[in-house]
Design a protein around this motif. Structure first.
Motif, PDB file in Angstrom:
ATOM      1  N   HIS A   1     -54.143  26.207  53.563  1.00 31.18           N
ATOM      2  CA  HIS A   1     -56.016  26.027  53.125  1.00 31.18           C
ATOM      3  C   HIS A   1     -56.667  26.145  52.170  1.00 31.18           C
ATOM      4  CE1 HIS A   1     -57.646  26.679  57.548  1.00 31.18           C
ATOM      5  NE2 HIS A   1     -56.242  26.730  57.644  1.00 31.18           N
ATOM      6  N   GLU A   2     -55.528  27.088  50.885  1.00 35.04           N
ATOM      7  CA  GLU A   2     -56.212  26.867  49.750  1.00 35.04           C
ATOM      8  C   GLU A   2     -55.029  28.017  48.997  1.00 35.04           C
ATOM      9  OE1 GLU A   2     -59.207  29.850  47.247  1.00 35.04           O
ATOM     10  OE2 GLU A   2     -58.666  29.970  49.026  1.00 35.04           O
ATOM     11  N   VAL A   3     -54.955  27.070  47.601  1.00 34.11           N
ATOM     12  CA  VAL A   3     -53.242  27.767  46.854  1.00 34.11           C
ATOM     13  C   VAL A   3     -54.703  28.053  45.710  1.00 34.11           C
ATOM     14  CG1 VAL A   3     -51.460  27.383  45.429  1.00 34.11           C
ATOM     15  CG2 VAL A   3     -51.563  26.431  47.451  1.00 34.11           C
ATOM     16  N   ASN A   4     -54.917  29.713  44.969  1.00 30.82           N
ATOM     17  CA  ASN A   4     -55.574  29.667  43.686  1.00 30.82           C
ATOM     18  C   ASN A   4     -54.194  29.717  42.876  1.00 30.82           C
ATOM     19  OD1 ASN A   4     -56.507  31.101  41.464  1.00 30.82           O
ATOM     20  ND2 ASN A   4     -58.574  31.365  42.859  1.00 30.82           N
ATOM     21  N   TYR A   5     -53.795  29.290  41.420  1.00 28.28           N
ATOM     22  CA  TYR A   5     -53.021  29.220  40.905  1.00 28.28           C
ATOM     23  C   TYR A   5     -53.845  30.415  40.190  1.00 28.28           C
ATOM     24  CZ  TYR A   5     -50.264  25.690  42.340  1.00 28.28           C
ATOM     25  OH  TYR A   5     -49.910  24.606  43.144  1.00 28.28           O
TER      26      TYR A   5
ATOM     27  N   LYS B   1     -46.294  23.450  39.880  1.00 34.47           N
ATOM     28  CA  LYS B   1     -47.043  24.069  38.920  1.00 34.47           C
ATOM     29  C   LYS B   1     -46.399  25.155  38.598  1.00 34.47           C
ATOM     30  CE  LYS B   1     -51.526  22.456  39.262  1.00 34.47           C
ATOM     31  NZ  LYS B   1     -52.688  21.806  37.807  1.00 34.47           N
ATOM     32  N   GLY B   2     -44.990  25.433  38.592  1.00 39.07           N
ATOM     33  CA  GLY B   2     -44.038  26.140  38.465  1.00 39.07           C
ATOM     34  C   GLY B   2     -43.607  27.240  38.870  1.00 39.07           C
TER      35      GLY B   2
ATOM     36  N   VAL C   1     -50.613  34.835  50.433  1.00 41.61           N
ATOM     37  CA  VAL C   1     -49.760  35.713  50.197  1.00 41.61           C
ATOM     38  C   VAL C   1     -49.767  35.407  48.487  1.00 41.61           C
ATOM     39  CG1 VAL C   1     -47.801  35.605  52.004  1.00 41.61           C
ATOM     40  CG2 VAL C   1     -48.445  33.574  50.635  1.00 41.61           C
ATOM     41  N   LYS C   2     -49.262  36.446  47.616  1.00 41.50           N
ATOM     42  CA  LYS C   2     -49.281  36.206  46.511  1.00 41.50           C
ATOM     43  C   LYS C   2     -47.733  35.369  46.337  1.00 41.50           C
ATOM     44  CE  LYS C   2     -47.204  39.659  44.013  1.00 41.50           C
ATOM     45  NZ  LYS C   2     -46.244  41.055  43.807  1.00 41.50           N
ATOM     46  N   ILE C   3     -48.325  34.034  44.998  1.00 42.49           N
ATOM     47  CA  ILE C   3     -46.840  33.276  44.634  1.00 42.49           C
ATOM     48  C   ILE C   3     -46.999  33.802  42.891  1.00 42.49           C
ATOM     49  CG2 ILE C   3     -47.895  31.278  45.742  1.00 42.49           C
ATOM     50  CD1 ILE C   3     -49.893  30.570  43.107  1.00 42.49           C
ATOM     51  N   SER C   4     -45.781  33.408  43.175  1.00 41.84           N
ATOM     52  CA  SER C   4     -45.475  34.261  41.621  1.00 41.84           C
ATOM     53  C   SER C   4     -44.094  33.172  40.620  1.00 41.84           C
ATOM     54  CB  SER C   4     -43.632  34.823  41.968  1.00 41.84           C
ATOM     55  OG  SER C   4     -44.270  35.746  42.637  1.00 41.84           O
TER      56      SER C   4
END
Length: 403
Positions: A93-97, A120-121, A256-259
């Motif tokens: 639904h969403e990715v917030n870098y 985006k790494g 979830v947290k992305i790293s």
């Protein structure tokens, strides 16, 4: 059951199966167990989960959540109504870098999310060996970790919040709570308030018992995460749901947290002829703060040599080792990564009795090692003999100083 089946067929958009063939298919997973369910719902919308749980409650039927069924301890089979989230609920639904999170439906596959994040790494920290099929919902259910848990920890360390369907069909969002917001929800009325009251009681009456009893090891994934809810405020109520295998609620949406992915990595592949001597060096290896440490034993290597899938992939092996320890190091530049590895290699030469230590700095060679590691369980299970492996224990963990 006939009434339940009719109401499900009429009331939800997804697929409903109560026939013998479908129940037989869903009676197994990757474990050694086989238990035939009452029926199967393949949820097509998020609302299907809510409606199915509500109808199951009315008919007093147990609910079992199911993702990709890659677990080997039988957690997604049983004598209940299975809700399969893996076929349709695959929307990110969403990715917030900037803020570092992704919002996913339960059926999103680990590799699917990582493919979206890679340009985006970024990545999802927990990286299970079944990543090409494991769902995010399933990873939440069993508190998945993966090869890089030394750095990233487990799924419980990465879940920010969960939209959950509770046993009575209500939907609730669990996430971080300050003491004030926690008490406000605890003092309200209704089913959700009762959950907060229960957690408050655990904090008031059992904090010391939980702290004394829970093992102080990084890879503990068994049991409910009561150790997370006895911490000082703020606490994250979603962390209690993680690892509960669908018994406390079924996640619809998962934040979830992305790293950031490591910029550069190198591998040290240590070859040993003695299994016990290899394990005795793990503590020493950990002192160098590796990105990961993995073990690959002779059974996996021998099966890899026979597998058509691994043809031409094992040219990095040196001789015929009994066991490999693979230490991975990361850094911001190739030079710094190599420097870390060289310092480690020099220390190992003085302290460790391995007959070969192979440096792999290019992605192609490293990919070959990880391919063998990820194929490990499948290779062992494909062995057709009287000594065939039987997988029934998952994520066994002991303190590294006791290896």
């Amino acid at each position: 059951m006939k009434a339940l089946m009719q109401e499900l067929n009429y009331g939800i958009d997804g697929e409903v199966y109560f026939d013998e063939i479908s129940k037989r298919i869903y009676s197994i997973d990757a474990s050694i167990f086989q238990v035939e369910p009452i029926g199967v719902v393949v949820a097509k919308t998020l609302d299907d989960i809510h409606k199915t749980v509500r109808l199951a409650k009315i008919h007093n039927v147990p609910i079992i959540a199911r993702g990709a069924a890659t677990g080997i301890n039988g957690a997604c089979i049983g004598k209940g109504l299975i809700i399969d989230t893996s076929k349709y609920l695959k929307k990110i639904h969403e990715v917030n870098y900037e803020e570092g999170y992704a919002l996913c439906e339960a059926g999103v596959i680990q590799d699917q999310l990582n493919t979206v994040l890679a340009p985006k790494g970024f990545c999802l920290g927990p990286d299970t060996s079944t990543g090409n099929r494991a769902t995010i919902g399933g990873m939440v259910g069993n508190n998945a970790a993966g090869a890089h848990s030394l750095r990233y920890g487990k799924m419980v360390d990465h879940v920010i919040s969960l939209h959950v369907v509770l046993s009575n069909g209500e939907t609730a969002e669990f996430g971080e709570e300050t003491e004030a917001s926690f008490n406000e929800k605890r003092n309200a009325s209704g089913h959700v308030a009762e959950i907060y009251k229960c957690v408050h009681s655990i904090r008031e009456n059992h904090t010391q018992a939980v702290d004394d009893a829970f093992p102080k090891i990084q890879r503990r994934v068994s049991g409910y995460n009561l150790d997370e809810i006895i911490k000082p405020f703020p606490i994250n109520m979603a962390k209690l749901i993680v690892g509960s295998e669908g018994t406390l609620g079924i996640a619809k949406l998962i934040k979830v947290k992305i790293s950031p992915k490591p910029a550069h990595t190198v591998l040290s592949v240590m070859h040993f002829q003695d299994f016990e001597k290899a394990l005795n060096n793990v503590q020493l290896i950990l002192e160098h703060k590796p990105f990961s440490v993995e073990l690959i034993d002779k059974h996996v290597m021998d099966m890899g040599k026979q597998s058509p899938m691994m043809k031409g992939q094992l040219d990095w092996l040196c001789g015929d080792p009994e066991v490999l320890l693979v230490a991975e190091f990361d850094a911001s530049t190739p030079g710094l990564a190599l420097k870390k590895q060289r310092e480690f290699e020099e220390h190992m030469r003085q302290e460790v009795n391995c007959y070969a230590n192979i440096l792999l700095a290019d992605k192609v060679s490293q990919g070959k090692v990880w391919k063998l590691r990820k194929a490990g369980l499948g290779l062992l299970m494909s062995k057709r003999s009287n000594e065939r492996a039987v997988a029934f224990l998952e994520d066994v963990a002991v303190p590294t100083e006791k290896l």
